[in-house]
Design an enzyme around this catalytic site. Sequence first.
Site, PDB file in Angstrom:
ATOM      1  N   HIS A 113       0.852  -1.196   0.000  1.00 20.29           N
ATOM      2  CA  HIS A 113       0.000   0.000   0.000  1.00 20.29           C
ATOM      3  C   HIS A 113       0.884   1.241   0.000  1.00 20.29           C
ATOM      4  O   HIS A 113       1.875   1.304   0.722  1.00 20.29           O
ATOM      5  CB  HIS A 113      -0.914   0.008   1.226  1.00 20.29           C
ATOM      6  CG  HIS A 113      -1.956  -1.048   1.189  1.00 20.29           C
ATOM      7  ND1 HIS A 113      -3.170  -0.876   0.562  1.00 20.29           N
ATOM      8  CD2 HIS A 113      -1.965  -2.316   1.670  1.00 20.29           C
ATOM      9  CE1 HIS A 113      -3.886  -1.974   0.678  1.00 20.29           C
ATOM     10  NE2 HIS A 113      -3.175  -2.873   1.339  1.00 20.29           N
ATOM     11  N   ALA A 160      10.017 -19.772   9.983  1.00 19.14           N
ATOM     12  CA  ALA A 160       8.759 -19.199  10.457  1.00 19.14           C
ATOM     13  C   ALA A 160       8.917 -17.737  10.844  1.00 19.14           C
ATOM     14  O   ALA A 160       9.956 -17.320  11.363  1.00 19.14           O
ATOM     15  CB  ALA A 160       8.252 -20.002  11.655  1.00 19.14           C
ATOM     16  N   ARG A 183      22.338 -20.426   5.812  1.00 19.89           N
ATOM     17  CA  ARG A 183      22.942 -21.677   5.383  1.00 19.89           C
ATOM     18  C   ARG A 183      22.636 -21.861   3.907  1.00 19.89           C
ATOM     19  O   ARG A 183      21.561 -21.499   3.445  1.00 19.89           O
ATOM     20  CB  ARG A 183      22.322 -22.812   6.199  1.00 19.89           C
ATOM     21  CG  ARG A 183      23.045 -24.107   6.145  1.00 19.89           C
ATOM     22  CD  ARG A 183      22.392 -25.082   7.132  1.00 19.89           C
ATOM     23  NE  ARG A 183      23.201 -26.272   7.174  1.00 19.89           N
ATOM     24  CZ  ARG A 183      22.767 -27.453   7.523  1.00 19.89           C
ATOM     25  NH1 ARG A 183      21.513 -27.617   7.893  1.00 19.89           N
ATOM     26  NH2 ARG A 183      23.560 -28.490   7.534  1.00 19.89           N
TER      27      ARG A 183
END
Length: 195
Positions: A113, A160, A183
């Site tokens: 936005h 996550a 990694r």
Amino acid sequence: MFDIGIFFKIKNRLSTFFQFLVYPIFFKSFGVGSRILRSKRVCGSTRIEVGSNTFINNGGWIEVIEGYVDSPLLSIGNRVYIGNDSHIIAIDSVVIEDSVIIADRVHIADYSHRYDDVKTPIIDQPLSLKGAVRVGSGTWIGEGVVIIGAKVGKNCVIGAMSLVNKDIPDYSVAVGVPAKVVRYWCKETGLWVQC
């Protein structure tokens, strides 16, 4: 006596078959064995491709917003799993390649936005294209990840709650806000390398 699981399996098979018959009418393409389970929102379906054996779980929101480019596209490949309450929205191009796992509550978009005009509510300002999004084949997107205007390579793991706003190369593990590669697989040595 029958296990109740048999009832649900039969119900799911019938629903998948029904979607296979009906959804190709409404979508740009909709593959064999694919299923959308109790979606929250599906908009712009004539600009959405769904491959075969793809599953979009409860509360999924897939949308193409027209009016920003000539031919916007949301393409979801074969054998893709999209978790509960995930949002995938395109104003230009979002491509999810084959065999991708997307966990619950993931947000993927190619826009943001605008907020340039401080005198105008943000809801009244136009959307701003951030860049085409592509998630490479074999990648796992962890729970709560946000991907905005960036590409994720193939066979990557995105941890996550990460925010991906810059490209992630193939065979990488990336985490954090913003996501950074921690990694990666080195082709020359054939080993994983810690960053």
